[in-house]
Write a protein that holds these residues in place. Structure first.
Motif, short mmCIF file in Angstrom:
data_model
loop_
_atom_site.label_atom_id
_atom_site.label_comp_id
_atom_site.label_asym_id
_atom_site.label_seq_id
_atom_site.Cartn_x
_atom_site.Cartn_y
_atom_site.Cartn_z
N UNK A 391 55.31 -159.93 2.73
CA UNK A 391 54.82 -158.04 2.84
C UNK A 391 53.92 -158.01 2.98
N UNK A 392 53.15 -157.06 3.67
CA UNK A 392 51.52 -157.32 4.06
C UNK A 392 51.06 -156.50 2.71
N UNK A 393 49.38 -156.45 2.79
CA UNK A 393 49.21 -156.56 1.98
C UNK A 393 48.74 -154.65 2.07
N UNK A 394 48.34 -154.25 1.21
CA UNK A 394 47.89 -152.62 1.52
C UNK A 394 46.47 -152.02 0.54
N UNK A 395 45.94 -151.93 1.80
CA UNK A 395 44.80 -151.32 1.54
C UNK A 395 44.54 -149.68 0.99
N UNK A 396 43.24 -149.71 -0.40
CA UNK A 396 42.94 -148.75 -0.88
C UNK A 396 40.95 -148.58 -0.54
N UNK A 397 41.15 -147.68 -0.62
CA UNK A 397 39.37 -147.48 -0.37
C UNK A 397 38.87 -147.04 -2.08
N UNK A 398 37.49 -147.14 -1.77
CA UNK A 398 37.16 -147.26 -3.28
C UNK A 398 37.26 -145.80 -4.03
N UNK A 399 37.28 -145.22 -3.51
CA UNK A 399 38.43 -143.38 -4.13
C UNK A 399 39.31 -143.90 -4.25
N UNK A 400 40.16 -144.89 -3.68
CA UNK A 400 41.67 -144.90 -4.75
C UNK A 400 42.49 -144.22 -3.51
N UNK A 401 42.07 -143.92 -2.07
CA UNK A 401 43.36 -143.56 -1.00
C UNK A 401 43.53 -144.21 -0.33
N UNK A 402 45.12 -144.45 0.23
CA UNK A 402 46.03 -145.21 1.11
C UNK A 402 44.95 -145.48 2.48
N UNK A 403 44.67 -146.93 2.75
CA UNK A 403 43.83 -147.16 4.65
C UNK A 403 45.01 -148.16 4.94
N UNK A 404 44.68 -147.42 6.73
CA UNK A 404 45.82 -148.53 7.31
C UNK A 404 44.91 -150.00 7.19
N UNK A 405 46.54 -150.51 7.59
CA UNK A 405 46.32 -152.12 7.17
C UNK A 405 46.50 -152.74 8.60
#
Ligand SMILES: [Mg+2]
Length: 405
Positions: A391-405
């Protein structure tokens, strides 16, 4: 000349293998075996399910009828296209071309009309999510014989982020260029429109070979706008499936380099058609292939025949390798030997004696030109049975919101 006897498909198998690959094996009743690859990173189980349907449909068919099988595989169900179904069909299609080449005793490039070049230029992936990846990775690739590499432009990035992101990316690109390497910069769809135009402009003075997926591949109009704004060639296509998906990008003049993935776009059949289709728009071909050896071998066969081909991705000793790399399942990896940035064309001939005397590739046989270590494939697939696929990683910003991987 008499018509060829049919080669009836008797068996269609799939093998889930580390690091994250899905190999396909097709056998015919006259004893021919072809290998394909339907790797779709992150969706392995779904593609295996799609293969079950292909097995039900095509066992008993003549393997020689590659285009008839492709048409039925693509069109005979009401729902069609997309990554899962197309990756399954790609794996089958690649294996059928391998079978046809072996049956006729020629490399696939002969079946596609013959070579227009003798060598295929390649580039290697060097990461880029972190600054330390980049220079270390580039130095390794240079030692391996590459003259061009590809890196991620940024790590996780916000919709509109700090200008420091721009400076960091420029520094990494400069460091790689300083090693004397050409570099493609993959934005990975992580960057949104506001940042993408700034990032692309800031990279212009350092002449990357291309910027890749400057925006997600759902934005043909916005990518076309970007294309008119910067001088760097724009590359895209690993997440497009078939000519139909490419059409809006070509008609809007959004891209300069098409990057179909042979394991997702519809196999050798569709990659070959895409080469011609993109050529009519003066768009170059640079097939995507950060996956296994069968996909790379299939790409090379098409690259040799496509006048608009420019460079081939090749993932060697990859960071997620989990104990297996590009060469692990090959009996002879010298078919992918890199010399001054190029891989030479497989000649379609077995030459074990030449191999001993002259250190030439001992196997660059008919079909795809590779020999798979079937024993190792079967043993490895059994050993890893029941394990969760990659599975690929999942990115979140410092505010906890999802970001594109
Ligand atoms: Mg990419």
């Amino acid at each position: 000349m008499p018509a060829l006897d049919p080669s009836i498909i008797t068996k269609l198998e799939v093998f889930r293998l580390p690091p994250r690959w899905l190999f396909v094996r097709v056998e015919t009743e006259d004893g021919l075996v072809g290998w394909g690859e339907g790797t779709l990173e992150g969706h392995t189980e779904a593609v295996e399910g799609a293969f079950d349907a292909l097995r039900d449909q095509f066992v008993g068919w003549d393997a020689d009828k590659i285009q008839d099988i492709w048409q039925h595989g693509y069109r005979s169900k009401f729902y069609r296209g997309g990554p899962v179904l197309m990756s399954a069909l790609s794996g089958l299609d690649i294996a059928l071309w391998d079978i046809k080449g072996k049956k006729l005793g020629v490399p696939v490039w002969q079946l596609l009309g013959g070579k227009v070049r003798d060598r295929v230029k390649v580039y290697g992936w060097i990461g880029g999510d972190t600054p330390e990846d980049v220079v270390r990775g580039a130095e390794v690739r240079k030692e391996q014989g590459f003259t061009a590499v590809k890196m991620n432009g940024t790590g996780s990035v916000d919709w509109v982020d700090s200008p420091s992101v721009l400076g960091d990316t420029v520094d990494r690109v400069k460091a790689v260029r300083a090693l004397g390497l050409d570099v493609g910069v993959d934005f990975h769809g992580r960057v949104h429109k506001g940042m993408a135009k700034q990032l692309a402009r800031s990279l212009e003075p350092f002449s990357p070979l291309f910027i890749e997926e400057p925006l997600l591949p759902t934005q043909p109009d916005e990518i076309a706008d970007l294309s008119r704004m910067v001088s760097i060639p724009i590359a895209l296509g690993e997440r497009l499936y078939t000519r139909t998906d490419y059409r809006p990008y070509l008609e809007r003049r959004a891209i300069d380099i098409a990057q179909p993935d042979v394991a997702h776009c519809g196999g050798i059949s569709e990659l070959h058609r895409l080469a011609s289709y993109t050529e009519t728009y003066d768009v170059a071909l640079a097939p995507h292939s950060p996956i296994g050896p069968i996909a790379l071998a299939a790409c090379i066969q098409v690259d040799l025949t496509a006048p608009n081909f420019v460079i081939q991705e090749m993932s060697w000793q990859i960071h997620y390798n989990q104990g297996a790399d590009l060469f692990t399942y090959l009996k002879d990896s010298s078919v992918f030997e890199i010399q001054q940035g190029y891989i030479r064309a497989p000649n379609g001939k077995y030459s074990p004696l030449l191999s001993l005397c002259l250190s030439h590739p001992s196997y660059a046989g008919p079909g795809l030109g590779i020999e798979i270590n079937e024993e190792l494939v079967r043993e490895t697939a059994i050993r890893h049975q029941g394990e969760k696929p990659w599975r690929n990683d999942i990115f979140h910003g410092p505010d906890g919101a999802f970001r594109e991987w």
